[in-house]
Design an enzyme around this catalytic site. Structure first.
Site, short mmCIF file in Angstrom:
data_model
loop_
_atom_site.label_atom_id
_atom_site.label_comp_id
_atom_site.label_asym_id
_atom_site.label_seq_id
_atom_site.Cartn_x
_atom_site.Cartn_y
_atom_site.Cartn_z
N GLU A 91 0.17 4.00 3.62
CA GLU A 91 1.62 4.17 3.74
C GLU A 91 2.10 3.65 5.10
O GLU A 91 1.53 3.97 6.14
CB GLU A 91 1.99 5.65 3.60
CG GLU A 91 3.48 5.93 3.74
CD GLU A 91 3.80 7.42 3.74
OE1 GLU A 91 4.96 7.77 3.52
OE2 GLU A 91 2.87 8.23 3.95
N LYS A 130 9.66 4.53 -3.05
CA LYS A 130 9.40 5.96 -3.16
C LYS A 130 10.63 6.69 -3.69
O LYS A 130 11.74 6.50 -3.20
CB LYS A 130 8.99 6.53 -1.81
CG LYS A 130 8.54 7.99 -1.87
CD LYS A 130 8.03 8.47 -0.52
CE LYS A 130 7.52 9.91 -0.60
NZ LYS A 130 7.06 10.41 0.70
N CYS A 156 2.47 9.30 -0.75
CA CYS A 156 2.35 10.55 0.00
C CYS A 156 2.67 11.78 -0.85
O CYS A 156 1.96 12.10 -1.79
CB CYS A 156 3.24 10.48 1.25
SG CYS A 156 2.93 11.81 2.45
#
Length: 511
Positions: free
Chosen positions: A266, A336, A388
């Site tokens: 990430e 995301k 994440c």
């Protein structure tokens, strides 16, 4: 009831005992993995508060929940303390406030159970209580964007019920575990039949989930390289460390271009895509020349909006192609969707941002990507991604999964949480997604845990934390769809709803 039992249940030590029981549940999760602590703690707390009215039960289970979360998610305080810019008493107060909020969910379970129990102990303990617990977990995982950490089902990632996650998911495991809690309490009270029936049924179901698994080997594997750069969080967003960080990831990759897919973690590229287009074009050409694809975390910046994203460099649709030069926004990317409060967006930001550095962290103004997005394509393979925190939301990943998906992919930067248990619990959660969806999982992180997980949730290979290293692995592929991939949590949601309706009906009849 013996005088001693009555004294314990009514005395002032009951709430401290409930707190300690809650605190002990932290041992059921990573890194300890002592899963029996979870059901035993619940049995003890349920026994201790069995005779309480709704108000007293609320306080009793609030104490249990506060103990569970103060110890279970103590790692949150690491990021608040190190990067929040707040005095220690204030940061501890914020941590206690979060634990108190999360403790409200078991407290509401306790109050509702005291209010609704019908006097039919078999149904109350094996039906109503488990349904209320699952409802509370669902609420905790969705209210205010959700915090689905330390769900009961995650204690089974290395437990005997783990194979059933491929059928009923993590929430189904929570429901079954709570049924075992109720049956075990009945057993302690001399009512042995529920436990004697439930345990053989669960053993049979667990065996069947493995023996009749729809997953089959494809007699094919993919070579992967996961890069763990170990960039200190204090240096992650500094201008002067941008190019050393980028070159470090490329230099760690360069000797290993004999693989199919390379994954950087990430925000491995911690700057807007257009600022480093020359670097990305260079990496793109290197990947093309070696018939490889590089998947990297990056900050995309289309039309004045910012996204925490993944992009694919090099070969997309097959191993050998005459690919064009790197182009921003080529469509083979992922943005995301489930953003982390405070870390990636700040609610009421006009009010909160001026208060403290905690509410003004770097990269805390992201936009939200779509809930459903196409799988990433790398050298002809399809990968269902999660960035994440998103890996903790099973229905989101399932919505982006199809029978054509080859691999699950999650990237993260857990450097925010230092040497705490947070990254290890994060890895445990990711493993559950592999079991549920029946696909190998790749997890690339900045400083650990970077690992390859098979379709049964078993760790195949991993890197040590807090080291700059690469993980090279040959990952066997499988085909077929698990029942959870087909139906998600819908069957256990239906069962939970029926149990709750039955509980309300029986409670009404009693009154």
């Amino acid at each position: 009831m013996s005088p001693l039992v009555d004294t314990v249940r009514q005395s002032r030590i009951r709430l401290p005992l409930a707190f300690l029981a809650g605190a002990s549940t932290a041992l059921a999760f990573a890194p300890y993995g002592l899963w029996p602590f979870y059901p035993l703690a619940l049995v003890f707390c349920l026994w201790l508060g069995r005779q309480l009215g709704p108000a007293a039960a609320f306080r009793h289970w609030l104490s249990f929940g506060f103990g569970a979360f103060v110890f279970g998610i103590s790692w949150v305080h690491v990021s608040i303390d190190r990067y929040g810019g707040l005095p220690l008493p204030v940061s501890l107060g914020l941590m206690a406030l979060l634990a108190f909020y999360l403790a409200l969910y078991p407290a509401l379970v306790g109050a509702a159970f005291a209010k609704l129990k019908s006097g039919r102990s078999y149904f109350d303990l094996v039906g109503l209580f488990p349904a209320l617990w699952m409802l509370a977990e669902l609420g905790r995982g969705s209210v205010m964007t959700g915090f689905p950490w330390l769900l009961a089902g995650y204690s089974q990632t290395d437990g005997p019920l783990a194979p059933l996650a491929s059928v009923i998911g993590v929430e189904g495991l929570s429901l079954l575990l709570m049924m075992c809690v109720g049956a075990l309490l009945l057993f302690v009270e001399g009512k042995r039949l529920p436990l004697l029936l439930l345990l053989p049924l669960l053993a049979l179901a667990t065996w069947a989930a493995q023996a009749f698994s729809p997953l089959q080997s494809r007699e094919e594997s993919v070579k992967v390289l996961l890069v763990q750069g170990n960039i200190p969080q204090s240096m992650k967003w500094r201008k002067e460390t941008l190019w050393p960080s980028l070159l470090k990831h490329l230099d760690m990759t360069r000797p290993n271009f004999d693989v199919d897919i390379v994954v950087w973690p990430e925000a491995a590229v911690p700057i807007w895509e257009n600022v480093v287009s020359d670097f990305l074009d260079n990496a793109n050409r290197a990947a093309n020349l070696t018939d490889t694809a590089i998947i990297t975390g990056i900050i995309s910046h289309p039309e004045q909006e910012f996204y925490n994203s993944l992009i694919v460099l090099g070969n997309h649709f097959n191993k050998q192609q005459d690919a064009p030069d790197y182009q921003i926004g080529d469509g083979n990317d992922y943005r995301k969707h489930h953003l982390l409060p405070i870390g990636e967006f700040v609610p009421f930001e006009d009010l909160l941002r001026p208060l403290a550095p905690l509410f003004n962290l770097p990269m805390s103004s992201f936009n939200r990507g779509d809930f459903i997005q196409p799988n990433l394509q790398a050298v002809g393979y399809r990968l269902a991604p999660a960035i994440c925190y998103e890996i903790a939301f099973p229905e989101q990943l399932r919505a982006n999964f199809s029978e054509q998906t080859d691999l699950l992919l999650t990237v993260s930067n857990d450097a925010w949480f230092g040497e705490s248990n947070g990254p290890l619990q994060h890895m445990e959660i990711a493993r559950m997604r592999a079991i549920e969806l029946g696909r190998p999982l790749l997890r690339a992180t900045n400083n650990g845990v970077t690992a390859v997980v098979d379709e049964h949730g078993k760790m195949v290979k991993q890197l040590p934390q807090f080291e700059a290293a690469v993980l090279k692995a040959d990952v066997p592929l499988v085909k077929g769809q698990t029942l959870f991939a087909r139906f998600g949590h819908a069957p256990v949601l239906a069962l939970m709803s029926l149990l709750l309706l039955a509980g309300i009906g029986l409670s009404y009849r009693r009154r």
